[in-house]
Enzyme design. Structure first.
Site, short mmCIF file in Angstrom:
data_model
loop_
_atom_site.label_atom_id
_atom_site.label_comp_id
_atom_site.label_asym_id
_atom_site.label_seq_id
_atom_site.Cartn_x
_atom_site.Cartn_y
_atom_site.Cartn_z
N ARG A 302 -13.04 1.52 18.92
CA ARG A 302 -12.63 2.91 19.15
C ARG A 302 -13.38 3.53 20.31
O ARG A 302 -12.81 4.22 21.15
CB ARG A 302 -12.82 3.72 17.86
CG ARG A 302 -11.74 3.44 16.84
CD ARG A 302 -12.00 4.10 15.50
NE ARG A 302 -10.85 3.88 14.62
CZ ARG A 302 -10.80 4.25 13.36
NH1 ARG A 302 -11.84 4.84 12.79
NH2 ARG A 302 -9.71 4.02 12.63
N TYR A 443 -3.40 2.48 19.68
CA TYR A 443 -4.11 1.39 19.02
C TYR A 443 -5.54 1.77 18.66
O TYR A 443 -6.09 2.73 19.16
CB TYR A 443 -4.00 0.07 19.76
CG TYR A 443 -4.52 -0.07 21.17
CD1 TYR A 443 -5.36 0.84 21.78
CD2 TYR A 443 -4.14 -1.19 21.91
CE1 TYR A 443 -5.82 0.65 23.06
CE2 TYR A 443 -4.60 -1.40 23.21
CZ TYR A 443 -5.44 -0.47 23.77
OH TYR A 443 -5.90 -0.68 25.05
N GLU A 444 -6.09 0.99 17.73
CA GLU A 444 -7.38 1.28 17.08
C GLU A 444 -7.37 2.64 16.37
O GLU A 444 -8.40 3.29 16.24
CB GLU A 444 -8.53 1.21 18.09
CG GLU A 444 -8.63 -0.08 18.84
CD GLU A 444 -8.56 -1.31 17.95
OE1 GLU A 444 -8.97 -1.22 16.79
OE2 GLU A 444 -8.07 -2.35 18.42
N GLY A 445 -6.20 3.04 15.91
CA GLY A 445 -6.05 4.29 15.19
C GLY A 445 -5.48 5.36 16.08
O GLY A 445 -6.08 5.74 17.10
N GLN A 450 -7.63 9.49 14.12
CA GLN A 450 -8.96 9.95 14.55
C GLN A 450 -9.21 11.38 14.09
O GLN A 450 -10.32 11.73 13.65
CB GLN A 450 -9.08 9.88 16.08
CG GLN A 450 -8.73 8.55 16.69
CD GLN A 450 -9.48 7.39 16.08
OE1 GLN A 450 -10.69 7.48 15.85
NE2 GLN A 450 -8.78 6.30 15.82
#
Length: 606
Positions: A302, A443-445, A450
């Site tokens: 992240r 991506y990655e949340g 977040q």
């Protein structure tokens, strides 16, 4: 000159200023374990990494975009022309091991320095740099949780870059709902048989290295339901022989490569595990704690993806600035005979460029500050200092990931706007940055994930103590600068103090909103994240302006560079920080209207 022909030039002076004066490189280098991080070593690493970025990776950026990655008839993903040689250059230099323990082949240098290197590489070629980024994340997770036996087998070659690593989380039916993961792992002697399918696996297959080490989330037969029943497994593409050499092919198959909007050079794979009985895998850590372990890799990713927002914005800015200098269209207002007639002197183009420059410097300050806090959290001798730094990292991670990627996307779009109609034409190169930037907010949340993390885990869980503590520090700096004799500092300080108060008001509302309607905090979350990002960015620019003004007063001869800092901070204070008041109003007064329409009303006459 077209934008595509404009080379990437690593902004080493900017990077070194942030490292030294905002992130505290000297203090980080003094932490236990970083004895080799001397000023000369730091300069050498930055200089060599810049050469790789400029001369090796950047020329391949357009190549990867045009050629893309392709799946061969043998089931192997083929990377674009020149990428294999570029990867070998990283392996030969030991670059993947920069932040890792020398006992396992690493350089033993700070995460902060690694962040600066990764910024340059992602600016040069984001699709390529994803591979070392994810490999470093996989190493981090295995260092913390894998058995010594697994570490001995895999870490030396992953740290060297001879093998790469991936994270395997997402499944077709689950998406971001990890509780719905169905992949299975059945015990068989000292290993497990892993079956299932994973999608969106970045560098899930490629031809850069002889082996790929997959970290895979799956369920044991007796696992409890939901996220508490997920375990983590090491599943290599090729099994490893007793002597460490690559052995038989494991049952991991690349079914297809995704056809994507951007980052074409990065192979994004659909992977099938165990089509003929089960892929061989080994449990990492304890059973049913896989999601906890994977978050180590995800949080590293992240912050790395947040840095991609900065990197792609820097690349887009450099191209837009060069184009604006050369492009002549009309006579700029106030133009004097003999001065440049480039569109860089048109006020609205200058507004766009100043918006890009100020936000880029704000993002860089924020991300390097977070990177330094990671080093303190892991290496400081004092337990209290480690804990305090860890809280700051926890708070800044969702803010940085959400705000920097959304900002990077906007600035890539602004870069296209500076080019005008030519920006919409692929040959100029500006469009690639916009296409590549789009994935970073997902991506990655996603930004919503977040934002929910920020609201629920970082603000509501501790009653707002960490958020208010940071905002109090920011407000104090604003009040200090608000009393300065320098006009730019004074304007910046007043705006920063007001923005910090707006954020504190929003946090105070959030702490009570859930009692009125449990949906209100979620409805406000993305706006609150943007508010916190805007204020945190202003904090970094104000810090930079304060340092630069002091250096000028002491007679530093680099007046062109240093005098730009307070002026850039003032621009941000007058063009970006005023949004804090509006965002505060949206959080406090506008969140209820998000769910005001019924589902029937939402669809209306559709």
């Amino acid at each position: 000159m077209t934008a595509a022909a404009i080379p990437y030039v690593p902004p080493l002076k900017e990077i070194r200023f942030i490292l030294d004066h905002l992130a505290g490189m000297a203090d980080v280098a003094a932490l236990p374990g970083f004895e080799d991080a001397s000023p000369d070593m730091v300069d050498s690493i930055l200089g060599e990494a810049a050469k790789i970025a400029e001369n090796v990776l950047a020329p391949l950026n357009g190549v990867g975009d045009v050629q893309g990655a392709k799946l061969g008839a043998d089931g192997v993903a083929r990377t674009a022309e020149g990428w294999g040689a570029a990867w070998q250059a990283l392996v030969e230099g030991g670059w993947n091991g920069l932040p890792f323990d020398p006992a396992r082949g690493g350089m033993g240098l700070p995460n902060l320095l690694n962040t600066a290197v990764q910024e340059m590489w992602h600016s040069a070629n984001m699709a390529f740099a994803l591979c070392p980024m994810l490999t470093q994340g996989a190493v981090n997770a295995m260092q913390l949780y894998a058995t010594d036996a697994l570490k001995d087998i895999y870490l030396p070659r992953m740290i060297s870059g001879e093998w790469t690593g991936t994270m395997n989380i997402t499944e077709p039916q689950a998406g971001s709902d990890l509780a719905a993961i169905r992949s299975r792992a059945v015990p068989e002697g000292d290993h497990y048989r892993v079956t299932g399918q994973k999608i969106f696996i970045t560098y899930g297959d490629h031809d850069l290295t002889e082996n790929i080490v997959h970290l895979v989330l799956a369920r044991l037969p007796d696992a409890p339901p939901g996220v508490k029943g997920i375990s983590l497994f090491v599943v290599p593409k090729f099994l490893v022989n007793a002597d460490g050499s690559v052995g038989a092919r494991n049952q991991v198959k690349c079914v297809s490569l995704e056809h994507k909007l951007g980052i074409h050079g990065s192979p994004t794979a659909v992977l099938s595990f165990g089509d003929e009985g089960g892929a061989t895998g080994w449990l990492v850590g304890e059973a049913n704690r896989g999601l906890e372990y994977m978050f180590t890799m995800m949080n590293h990713a992240r912050l790395s993806v947040a840095m991609q927002g900065l990197s792609i914005a820097e690349r887009a800015y450099q191209q837009a600035l060069a184009y604006a200098r050369d492009r002549v269209q009309g006579k700029p207002l106030g133009w004097a005979e003999g001065a440049s007639k480039g569109i860089v002197n048109h006020p609205d183009v200058r507004r766009l460029l100043m918006g890009m420059k100020s936000r880029i410097e704000a993002m860089r300050g924020l991300l390097y500050t977070a990177a330094a806090a990671v080093d303190v959290a892991h290496h400081h001798a004092d337990e209290g200092a480690r804990a305090q730094a860890g809280l700051l990292v926890d708070l800044l991670t969702p803010i940085a990931k959400g705000w920097c990627t959304e900002t990077g996307l906007q600035l890539a779009s602004d870069g296209v706007q500076v080019h005008g109609g030519m920006g919409f034409i692929e040959e100029t190169g500006a469009a690639q940055h916009l296409r590549d930037a789009r994935i970073t907010t997902i991506y990655e949340g996603t930004t919503a994930i977040q934002a929910n993390d920020l609201v629920n885990r970082k603000i509501l869980r501790d009653g707002g103590r960490a958020a208010n503590g940071l905002l109090d520090e920011i407000a104090a700096l604003g009040r200090e600068l608000g009393g300065a004799s320098d006009e730019a500092l004074r304007v910046t300080g007043v705006a920063l103090a007001d923005a910090a108060q707006a954020a504190k008001d929003a946090v105070a509302w959030l702490l009570t909103a859930g009692a009125q309607d449990v949906r209100l905090p979620a409805a406000a979350s993305a706006t609150l994240l943007e508010l916190m990002g805007v204020v945190a960015g202003g904090w970094q620019l104000a810090r930079a302006a304060k340092v630069a003004t002091a250096q000028l007063a002491e007679g530093d001869p680099d007046s062109v560079f240093l005098s730009a800092k307070p002026l850039t901070a003032r621009f941000y204070a007058e063009h970006v920080l005023p949004r804090a008041a509006a965002l505060r109003t949206t959080v406090v007064s506008g969140s209820a209207s998000v769910m005001a329409l019924s589902e029937e009303q939402l669809f209306g006459a559709a």
